[in-house]
Write an enzyme that holds these catalytic residues in place. Sequence first.
Site, mmCIF file in Angstrom:
data_model
loop_
_atom_site.group_PDB
_atom_site.id
_atom_site.type_symbol
_atom_site.label_atom_id
_atom_site.label_comp_id
_atom_site.label_asym_id
_atom_site.label_seq_id
_atom_site.Cartn_x
_atom_site.Cartn_y
_atom_site.Cartn_z
ATOM 1 C CE LYS A 78 -3.885 2.046 2.608
ATOM 2 N NZ LYS A 78 -4.714 1.964 3.837
ATOM 3 C CB SER A 153 -8.058 3.889 2.928
ATOM 4 O OG SER A 153 -7.210 3.254 3.868
ATOM 5 C CB SER A 177 -8.398 0.994 5.778
ATOM 6 O OG SER A 177 -9.127 2.188 5.628
HETATM 7 N N1 GLN Z 1 -13.080 4.545 6.394
HETATM 8 C C1 GLN Z 1 -12.512 4.959 7.640
HETATM 9 C C2 GLN Z 1 -12.075 6.405 7.531
HETATM 10 O O1 GLN Z 1 -12.336 6.989 6.546
HETATM 11 C C3 GLN Z 1 -11.359 4.073 8.013
HETATM 12 C C4 GLN Z 1 -10.139 4.348 7.233
HETATM 13 C C5 GLN Z 1 -8.992 3.489 7.626
HETATM 14 O O2 GLN Z 1 -9.144 2.461 8.272
HETATM 15 N N2 GLN Z 1 -7.802 3.939 7.263
HETATM 16 O O3 GLN Z 1 -11.480 6.957 8.402
#
Ligand code: GLN
Length: 485
Positions: A78, A153, A177
Amino acid sequence: MNLHDLTIHEAAGLLAKKEVTSEELTRSVLARIGAVEGRVQAFVTVTAERALDQARAADARLAKGETGPLLGVPGVIKDVLCTRGVRTTCSARMLENFVPPYDAHVVDRLQQAGLVMMGKANMDEFAMGSSTENSAFHPTCNPWELTRVPGGSSGGSAASVAAGEGLYALGTDTGGSIRQPAGFCSVTGLKPSYGRVSRYGLIAFASSLDQIGPMTRDAEDAAIVLQTIAGYDRRDATCVDVAVPDYRDALKPDLKGLRIGVPKEYFVDGMQPEVEAAIRTGIADLERLGATIDWDISLPTTPYALAVYYILAPSEASSNLARYDGVKYGYSHAEADGMWDAMEKTRQFGFGPEVKRRIMLGTYALSAGYYDAYYVKAQKVRTLIRQEFNAVFQRCDALITPTSPTVPFKLGEKMDDPVQMYLSDVCTIPVNIAGLPGMSVPAGFAGGLPVGMQIIGRAFDEPTVLRVGHAYQQATDWHTRRPAL
Ligand code: GLN
């Protein structure tokens, strides 16, 4: 079967028997990237030359008799994880040209183990989002249906593994995410306990919640990757010095003697009935494997977890992102009238709308008049959520919930409604708040779209989480399906 569709353990077996070389494996994955990446768009950067160099180096190690489950196996990283000499953007304009002078701890570990890095995966900017549409560069498409989101994400990581553009990937998980995109793309995604894996070299979003973990084709592969990345590292002060167990040792074909709880608050309003049905079928499968199911589990503060998260995560983000001022590194706006103007314009043009929204939410919650009412209150509720999980884990060895209340939604569908987007993480966020391990495993399809089942465990009890996932995958074949791209 195509080489690019193998699991890590299958590939390692072929490499050890010299039935395939790492270079052949890597070329197969590169060919697959060539064939599908135009439609999937899982990567920010594809590192083809470097991958071939690493593959040849791995082949040389294999020729000398060296073995290892990840030696010569193509993986994807990532783009929130620093890679020395390879651009690391966080899918942000702000870091578009950032080339780190060092490797993240996990990247270093994987390289020692023989990583062949195919490239850097697309993501929501600074890991803020649930669809990968917040990438400053381009969205990623769900390999199962290209008009749908892959989740986020870590959507690029999930899509790459589902599409055969890497045999495994690393993702990061602050509120879901790893697990939510794993669920959306029908791959296996494990968020380890907070402190299990060093965050050194992970570009920070919300430091008390962020964890790095594997995204793979099955639980056995997740065990292999976790084995390599877990463990103490003095460069992350929150990384805990507890022994790393043998995760593959924990994998057994049945669940005899395990007590699995189903917390009722996770079957929320607004959940798609087909998703609920798939999870209930999954729970019946676990029961057949020998687990005792406890249906009478309640975690009453669950409905507050989302609110707690959207105070704490933005608060930490507003502090972490203060470093992007156009002076130290990253984007710097050239035409400005003095220092303050330069800083303002750098942030105006360097950050996307969701990142700005989080910074504003965070600075608001931390400001003098609101700190006690929001930030301190949220920290107190965080403690309650944690205590509730601890109490439930006196009775149960693991919990089962859906990973998300819905199947993957359409690209663009939630971009104008941040709260709807935030709701896709209702089932995953409490796990980060409590610092527990959680894993999403493929649990079927609804209308042709993937459904993920979440397994939650006690802190540092990844062995039980992996055991449940592995046994489930011995009894089902959802994880072996591949999208028809
Ligand atoms: N979707 C969540 C956010 O927008 C979690 C994102 C994540 O786990 N990095 O914060």
